[in-house]
Design an enzyme around this catalytic site. Structure first.
Site, PDB file in Angstrom:
ATOM      1  N   CYS A   2       0.849  -1.185   0.000  1.00  0.00           N
ATOM      2  CA  CYS A   2       0.000   0.000   0.000  1.00  0.00           C
ATOM      3  C   CYS A   2       0.888   1.240   0.000  1.00  0.00           C
ATOM      4  O   CYS A   2       1.894   1.305   0.690  1.00  0.00           O
ATOM      5  CB  CYS A   2      -0.958   0.092   1.178  1.00  0.00           C
ATOM      6  SG  CYS A   2      -2.166  -1.227   1.214  1.00  0.00           S
ATOM      7  N   ARG A  27       3.536  -0.305  -5.099  1.00  0.00           N
ATOM      8  CA  ARG A  27       3.275  -0.881  -3.776  1.00  0.00           C
ATOM      9  C   ARG A  27       1.940  -1.608  -3.699  1.00  0.00           C
ATOM     10  O   ARG A  27       1.655  -2.312  -2.731  1.00  0.00           O
ATOM     11  CB  ARG A  27       3.307   0.217  -2.709  1.00  0.00           C
ATOM     12  CG  ARG A  27       4.656   0.888  -2.604  1.00  0.00           C
ATOM     13  CD  ARG A  27       4.611   1.987  -1.581  1.00  0.00           C
ATOM     14  NE  ARG A  27       4.545   1.483  -0.237  1.00  0.00           N
ATOM     15  CZ  ARG A  27       5.590   1.276   0.547  1.00  0.00           C
ATOM     16  NH1 ARG A  27       6.792   1.539   0.113  1.00  0.00           N
ATOM     17  NH2 ARG A  27       5.436   0.821   1.775  1.00  0.00           N
ATOM     18  N   TRP A  76      -2.867  -2.561  -1.805  1.00  0.00           N
ATOM     19  CA  TRP A  76      -2.621  -3.993  -1.995  1.00  0.00           C
ATOM     20  C   TRP A  76      -3.494  -4.665  -0.950  1.00  0.00           C
ATOM     21  O   TRP A  76      -3.258  -4.558   0.250  1.00  0.00           O
ATOM     22  CB  TRP A  76      -1.142  -4.308  -1.768  1.00  0.00           C
ATOM     23  CG  TRP A  76      -0.796  -5.727  -2.119  1.00  0.00           C
ATOM     24  CD1 TRP A  76      -0.528  -6.229  -3.359  1.00  0.00           C
ATOM     25  CD2 TRP A  76      -0.697  -6.832  -1.211  1.00  0.00           C
ATOM     26  NE1 TRP A  76      -0.265  -7.576  -3.280  1.00  0.00           N
ATOM     27  CE2 TRP A  76      -0.360  -7.973  -1.980  1.00  0.00           C
ATOM     28  CE3 TRP A  76      -0.865  -6.987   0.162  1.00  0.00           C
ATOM     29  CZ2 TRP A  76      -0.193  -9.236  -1.418  1.00  0.00           C
ATOM     30  CZ3 TRP A  76      -0.688  -8.245   0.717  1.00  0.00           C
ATOM     31  CH2 TRP A  76      -0.359  -9.353  -0.072  1.00  0.00           C
ATOM     32  N   ASN A 102      -1.749   1.713   5.874  1.00  0.00           N
ATOM     33  CA  ASN A 102      -0.897   0.644   5.357  1.00  0.00           C
ATOM     34  C   ASN A 102      -0.536  -0.277   6.517  1.00  0.00           C
ATOM     35  O   ASN A 102      -0.172   0.207   7.586  1.00  0.00           O
ATOM     36  CB  ASN A 102       0.385   1.267   4.768  1.00  0.00           C
ATOM     37  CG  ASN A 102       1.391   0.224   4.339  1.00  0.00           C
ATOM     38  OD1 ASN A 102       1.025  -0.917   4.044  1.00  0.00           O
ATOM     39  ND2 ASN A 102       2.654   0.591   4.307  1.00  0.00           N
ATOM     40  N   GLY A 103      -0.644  -1.589   6.322  1.00  0.00           N
ATOM     41  CA  GLY A 103      -0.369  -2.526   7.412  1.00  0.00           C
ATOM     42  C   GLY A 103      -1.663  -3.187   7.843  1.00  0.00           C
ATOM     43  O   GLY A 103      -2.647  -3.190   7.090  1.00  0.00           O
ATOM     44  N   GLU A 488      16.584 -17.983  -8.529  1.00  0.00           N
ATOM     45  CA  GLU A 488      16.196 -16.614  -8.865  1.00  0.00           C
ATOM     46  C   GLU A 488      15.569 -16.565 -10.267  1.00  0.00           C
ATOM     47  O   GLU A 488      14.594 -15.851 -10.497  1.00  0.00           O
ATOM     48  CB  GLU A 488      17.433 -15.702  -8.768  1.00  0.00           C
ATOM     49  CG  GLU A 488      17.230 -14.261  -9.176  1.00  0.00           C
ATOM     50  CD  GLU A 488      16.187 -13.499  -8.361  1.00  0.00           C
ATOM     51  OE1 GLU A 488      15.689 -14.016  -7.346  1.00  0.00           O
ATOM     52  OE2 GLU A 488      15.841 -12.387  -8.773  1.00  0.00           O
ATOM     53  N   LYS A 492      11.899 -15.146 -11.029  1.00  0.00           N
ATOM     54  CA  LYS A 492      11.645 -14.074 -11.997  1.00  0.00           C
ATOM     55  C   LYS A 492      10.616 -14.547 -13.028  1.00  0.00           C
ATOM     56  O   LYS A 492       9.706 -13.821 -13.405  1.00  0.00           O
ATOM     57  CB  LYS A 492      12.931 -13.656 -12.732  1.00  0.00           C
ATOM     58  CG  LYS A 492      13.920 -12.883 -11.944  1.00  0.00           C
ATOM     59  CD  LYS A 492      13.601 -11.412 -11.794  1.00  0.00           C
ATOM     60  CE  LYS A 492      12.927 -11.165 -10.476  1.00  0.00           C
ATOM     61  NZ  LYS A 492      13.788 -10.989  -9.322  1.00  0.00           N
ATOM     62  N   GLU A 495       7.134 -14.737 -11.535  1.00  0.00           N
ATOM     63  CA  GLU A 495       6.658 -13.417 -11.147  1.00  0.00           C
ATOM     64  C   GLU A 495       6.158 -12.590 -12.329  1.00  0.00           C
ATOM     65  O   GLU A 495       5.091 -11.987 -12.263  1.00  0.00           O
ATOM     66  CB  GLU A 495       7.871 -12.720 -10.517  1.00  0.00           C
ATOM     67  CG  GLU A 495       7.599 -11.719  -9.481  1.00  0.00           C
ATOM     68  CD  GLU A 495       8.899 -11.168  -8.880  1.00  0.00           C
ATOM     69  OE1 GLU A 495      10.016 -11.558  -9.306  1.00  0.00           O
ATOM     70  OE2 GLU A 495       8.786 -10.333  -7.987  1.00  0.00           O
ATOM     71  N   HIS A 511      16.015 -37.533  -7.901  1.00  0.00           N
ATOM     72  CA  HIS A 511      15.372 -37.890  -6.633  1.00  0.00           C
ATOM     73  C   HIS A 511      13.890 -37.518  -6.631  1.00  0.00           C
ATOM     74  O   HIS A 511      13.285 -37.397  -5.579  1.00  0.00           O
ATOM     75  CB  HIS A 511      16.116 -37.232  -5.468  1.00  0.00           C
ATOM     76  CG  HIS A 511      17.536 -37.669  -5.380  1.00  0.00           C
ATOM     77  ND1 HIS A 511      17.915 -38.859  -4.807  1.00  0.00           N
ATOM     78  CD2 HIS A 511      18.675 -37.103  -5.864  1.00  0.00           C
ATOM     79  CE1 HIS A 511      19.228 -39.000  -4.915  1.00  0.00           C
ATOM     80  NE2 HIS A 511      19.700 -37.947  -5.564  1.00  0.00           N
ATOM     81  N   LYS A 610       5.703  -4.219  -4.391  1.00  0.00           N
ATOM     82  CA  LYS A 610       7.166  -4.142  -4.296  1.00  0.00           C
ATOM     83  C   LYS A 610       7.683  -4.367  -2.866  1.00  0.00           C
ATOM     84  O   LYS A 610       8.577  -5.156  -2.643  1.00  0.00           O
ATOM     85  CB  LYS A 610       7.613  -2.772  -4.800  1.00  0.00           C
ATOM     86  CG  LYS A 610       9.100  -2.531  -4.714  1.00  0.00           C
ATOM     87  CD  LYS A 610       9.796  -3.146  -5.888  1.00  0.00           C
ATOM     88  CE  LYS A 610      11.297  -2.968  -5.818  1.00  0.00           C
ATOM     89  NZ  LYS A 610      11.968  -4.002  -6.613  1.00  0.00           N
TER      90      LYS A 610
HETATM   91  C1  AGP Z   1      11.511 -10.238  -6.259  1.00  0.00           C
HETATM   92  O1  AGP Z   1      11.513  -9.875  -7.575  1.00  0.00           O
HETATM   93  C2  AGP Z   1      10.551  -9.527  -5.376  1.00  0.00           C
HETATM   94  N1  AGP Z   1      10.461  -8.157  -5.575  1.00  0.00           N
HETATM   95  C3  AGP Z   1      10.637  -9.962  -3.915  1.00  0.00           C
HETATM   96  O2  AGP Z   1      10.922 -11.316  -3.844  1.00  0.00           O
HETATM   97  C4  AGP Z   1      11.646  -9.183  -3.048  1.00  0.00           C
HETATM   98  O3  AGP Z   1      12.941  -9.531  -3.372  1.00  0.00           O
HETATM   99  C5  AGP Z   1      11.355  -9.473  -1.586  1.00  0.00           C
HETATM  100  O4  AGP Z   1      10.067  -9.048  -1.290  1.00  0.00           O
HETATM  101  C6  AGP Z   1      12.356  -8.838  -0.648  1.00  0.00           C
HETATM  102  O5  AGP Z   1      12.351  -7.447  -0.727  1.00  0.00           O
HETATM  103  P1  AGP Z   1      13.451  -6.593   0.012  1.00  0.00           P
HETATM  104  O6  AGP Z   1      14.743  -6.850  -0.670  1.00  0.00           O
HETATM  105  O7  AGP Z   1      12.994  -5.177  -0.128  1.00  0.00           O
HETATM  106  O8  AGP Z   1      13.476  -7.042   1.447  1.00  0.00           O
END
Ligand code: AGP
Length: 615
Positions: A2, A27, A76, A102-103, A488, A492, A495, A511, A610
């Site tokens: 948010c 956000r 969000w 937010n929260g 990773e 990606k 995502e 396995h 984000k």
């Molecule tokens: C990855 O592409 C995401 N944006 C997410 O996994 C991110 O890395 C994670 O939320 C951690 O964020 P931070 O580095 O701000 O703690």
């Protein structure tokens, strides 16, 4: 999660807030809303489900009145599905108070019950709306907005921040931070003041900012910014100068932020490395951990933690620390750290990685470790963010603001920082010689140029991306230093392209996962020169023997392995420890171009945000 923004000053508030919400939309983009206050008139609100553009369209038909102060929100969703009614800002029962939150209000059910018993009509399904009603109840007893906020905070459980306005105090905005879920940053400018959940929203207006700490309240008017503890004591805010370039956070010539931020990496890496080492003579210059030499000389055990991409950076960090210091090193997912009884003997070094410095799971884990008294170093891309306040030392990356939801440049800059931290630890503990350390530093210094070249030649990768964009499932295989890059790459891919992708150690295939393999379930193998190529090539053969398709990332010139796989792309040759950098560039670009082919909303993937400030 948010985005919150509040503005009071001499400009027309709505366009200023809209602009700010655009930069905060990463956000959350389930709904957006703006509330403005215009002297004696009632507070006006526009709220719409969907993206900010839906709110903009709506406001063209139903414009808000002109006003010089207001608050805005991008959501969000946590409690209540995305809808107009659940969109923020929320109003109190008579409409005299508005809140953007937010929260999570963890005790919202009991507060809701109590409010209902006092005859308050609660319209939304959100946890946030109760705050507006509680504020009005306190204001109606004669409290100022600021004092009402302080009182209401004592009723709220959970980690959160919010901004509020009252019809009885036009031009005043009050913000508060409770816990780790979402920071608030205040922007200082002559005859204007603003408050936002991320500095990126303030950059077009000012470089002078102050971060609100936990349990602090701020009241802004066009001429004053005053901060208080929740007990009402006035406190001095620590104002810093950002010196950050607003242009660097825009998309520029690129179609998507993700691509722009991938392309930013040579510069981001170069800036990060230059800020942490001196060349000629070559030495490590990690100022943010300077004072920790004695403590670091006694370290016998290292624990790294992070979430998502930063967790993968931690896995690479482990490879570096093990190799360069010989210290036993663990990596723990920060949210799981809290669910376990992790033993942290006094000679432990805890290294947290969080580009935002605001991720709630990381902060909670750091707080637990703080109680146990271990030395903490954090790697962050956000100056003065919460993680840097908890840790004893901080290594800042210089990636510039990252706005794409998919982390890219903050990953490679974080692993550069971890490489240098590992070298510094090794230096302090006398594990590597000065010559060896210098050689490793010089290797790292060459990486930005190597990546720059790699990014100039993406034609084959784009062709491969087109071919693989038709599949719905994918395995990413890696070994050793490139296993974290396989993880990773899979993250990606999931995502941004919504392809189901899993990262696995290549040796794990037989396995279980190999049962999935058929001609519709391809594998992307990271089989560079230093990724234990020979062993990985046996795993590739096993997949090919079962009619599985194999696409591979190979070191430039490896035509032998290229000859046996279905398709291959090359990455430049580098050292064993630096192969993760060039492999990362390949998997990031692959995910981007696959998502592009599939027509995905790359910068705003569904369900994501984000900065993750809720548990
Ligand atoms: C990855 O592409 C995401 N944006 C997410 O996994 C991110 O890395 C994670 O939320 C951690 O964020 P931070 O580095 O701000 O703690």
């Amino acid at each position: 999660m948010c985005g919150i923004f509040g503005y009071t000053g001499k400009q027309s508030a709505t366009p200023v807030i809209l602009e700010a919400l655009k930069s905060l939309e990463y956000r959350g983009y389930d709904s957006a809303g703006i509330a403005v206050i215009d002297g004696s008139k009632p507070i006006s609100i526009a709220r719409k489900k969907g993206k900010l553009s839906d709110l903009e369209n709506y406001m063209q038909e139903v414009p808000l009145p002109d006003s010089f102060s207001g608050i805005g929100h991008t959501r969000w969703a946590t409690h209540g599905a995305p809808s107009d009614m659940n969109a923020h800002p929320h109003t109190s029962y008579s409409g005299s108070v508005v809140v953007a939150h937010n929260g999570i209000v963890e005790n919202h059910n009991s507060l809701r019950f109590e409010l209902k018993s006092r005859g308050r009509n609660i319209l939304s399904e959100t946890d946030s709306e109760v705050i507006a009603h509680l504020l009005e109840e306190h204001i109606s007893k004669g409290l100022s907005l600021k004092n009402a906020v302080s009182q209401v905070c004592s009723l709220l459980e959970g980690s959160q921040s919010f901004v509020a306005m009252s019809q009885y105090e036009p031009g005043v905005i009050v913000g508060v931070r409770l816990g780790n879920a979402g920071g608030l940053v205040i922007g200082f400018k002559k005859d204007e003041a603003m408050i936002a959940s991320d500095v990126v929203a303030l950059l077009p207006h000012t470089q002078k900012v102050a971060y609100l700490a936990n349990r602090q309240v701020v009241q802004i008017t066009e001429n004053t910014i005053t901060a208080f503890s929740l007990d009402g004591d006035e406190i001095n805010l620590d104002v810093s100068d950002l010196s950050q370039d607003i242009e660097s956070v825009h998309r520029g010539q690129y179609e998507h932020l993700m691509l722009k931020e991938i392309m930013d990496q040579p510069e981001a890496l170069s800036d990060t490395i230059q800020s942490l080492v001196s060349v000629d003579p070559t030495y490590l210059n990690l100022e943010g951990i300077q004072g920790l030499d004695v403590a670091l000389s006694k370290i016998k055990h290292v624990v790294l933690l992070g979430m998502g991409t930063s967790f993968h950076a931690a896995l690479i960090g482990r490879c570096y620390i093990e190799k360069m210091t010989g210290l036993p090193t663990d990596v723990i997912n920060a949210s799981e750290f809290r669910n376990r009884q992790v033993a942290l003997p006094p000679e432990t070094l805890l290294v947290s990685i969080s580009q935002s410095g605001e991720t709630v799971d990381v902060l909670e884990a750091m707080n637990i470790a703080k109680e146990k008294g271990v030395v903490q170093i954090t790697v962050s891309n956000s100056v003065n963010a919460q993680t840097s306040r908890v840790a004893d030392g901080v290594i800042y990356t210089r990636a510039g603001v990252e706005r794409g939801v998919a982390s890219t440049k903050t990953f490679t800059t974080s692993i550069a920082a971890l490489y240098l931290l590992a070298l510094r630890l090794s230096e302090i503990q006398g594990h590597l010689t000065q010559e060896e350390i210098q050689a490793h530093v010089l290797d790292l210094i060459r990486v930005p140029a190597l990546i720059e070249e790699q990014l100039q030649d993406l034609d084959n990768l784009k062709v491969l991306a087109k071919k693989i964009s038709i599949f719905d499932h994918f395995l990413f295989l890696g070994r050793g230093n490139t296993l974290p890059i396989a993880l990773e790459g899979a993250l990606k891919m999931k995502e941004v392209s919504y392809i189901h992708a899993e990262g696995y150690p290549a040796g794990e295939m037989k396995h279980g996962p190999i049962a999935l393999i058929d001609d519709s379930f391809p594998t992307f193998a990271l089989a560079g020169k230093h990724s234990l190529r020979t062993k990985t090539s046996s795993n590739i053969e096993q997949i090919l023997a079962r009619n599985g398709k194999v696409f591979a990332l190979l070191t430039e010139g490896d035509y032998e392995l290229k000859g046996i796989v279905d398709e291959a792309i090359f990455m430049p040759e580098t050292t064993e420890l630096l192969e993760p950098f060039v492999a990362t560039i390949a998997v990031q670009c692959l995910a981007y171009y696959v998502a592009y082919e599939r027509g995905c909303e790359i910068d705003q993937p569904r369900n994501l945000a984000k900065t993750v400030t809720v548990e």
